[in-house]
Design a protein around this motif. Structure first.
Motif, mmCIF file in Angstrom:
data_model
loop_
_atom_site.group_PDB
_atom_site.id
_atom_site.type_symbol
_atom_site.label_atom_id
_atom_site.label_comp_id
_atom_site.label_asym_id
_atom_site.label_seq_id
_atom_site.Cartn_x
_atom_site.Cartn_y
_atom_site.Cartn_z
ATOM 1 N N CYS A 20 0.829 -1.208 0.000
ATOM 2 C CA CYS A 20 0.000 0.000 0.000
ATOM 3 C C CYS A 20 0.861 1.254 0.000
ATOM 4 O O CYS A 20 0.565 2.222 -0.713
ATOM 5 C CB CYS A 20 -0.941 -0.003 1.209
ATOM 6 S SG CYS A 20 -2.209 -1.284 1.131
ATOM 7 N N THR A 58 -6.843 -1.423 -1.989
ATOM 8 C CA THR A 58 -6.480 -0.184 -1.294
ATOM 9 C C THR A 58 -5.757 0.777 -2.221
ATOM 10 O O THR A 58 -6.053 1.973 -2.235
ATOM 11 C CB THR A 58 -5.607 -0.508 -0.063
ATOM 12 O OG1 THR A 58 -6.357 -1.362 0.814
ATOM 13 C CG2 THR A 58 -5.203 0.748 0.677
ATOM 14 N N ASN A 62 -7.288 4.409 -3.192
ATOM 15 C CA ASN A 62 -6.555 5.615 -2.790
ATOM 16 C C ASN A 62 -5.999 6.405 -3.971
ATOM 17 O O ASN A 62 -5.590 7.550 -3.793
ATOM 18 C CB ASN A 62 -5.410 5.251 -1.841
ATOM 19 C CG ASN A 62 -5.913 4.756 -0.503
ATOM 20 O OD1 ASN A 62 -7.075 4.925 -0.156
ATOM 21 N ND2 ASN A 62 -5.039 4.129 0.252
#
Length: 129
Positions: A20, A58, A62
């Motif tokens: 991430c 994720t 994002n």
């Protein structure tokens, strides 16, 4: 990414966090790397596959505004295929629970998504006796 197979949940969480974090600066590179890794390791056990899929989710969430349209389209298709494969793998042991979840995707008057149908088909093949 090979460390996702480590049994220690802390190591698995660190891999997820690292993917991430890297995805914040190079989202397309990380998504492509994850995709390539999943393709090369198609026998990867589903708990470990889920870690990579969650990291991909994720990164996409994002960075959705930064993604190139072609990358997004490719990732979505591959991601859906990988998710379908995870459901089929889980269904080999927990078929009733998986079928219950997949059936919620059928809505009256609406054609089901391609991957819902593919998941159904693969569940039937993998659990046929």
């Amino acid at each position: 990414m090979d460390a996702t197979t480590d049994k220690d949940p802390l190591v698995q969480e660190q891999i997820y966090n690292a993917l991430c974090y890297l995805g914040e600066s190079e989202p397309e590179e990380i998504l492509n790397s994850c995709d390539e890794y999943l393709r090369q390791h198609d026998k990867l056990a589903y708990p470990h596959r889920v870690i990579i899929l969650k990291a991909m989710e994720t990164v996409v969430r994002n960075n959705i505004t930064l993604l190139d349209k072609s990358t997004a389209k490719e990732v979505i298709r591959d991601w859906q295929q990988a998710a379908s494969n995870v459901l089929v793998a889980v269904g080999q042991r927990f078929i009733n629970k998986v079928m219950e979840e997949v059936l919620t995707k059928f809505q009256p008057g609406i054609l089901p998504h391609y991957f819902v149908m593919q998941t159904f088909a693969n569940l039937s093949v993998s659990n046929g006796e």
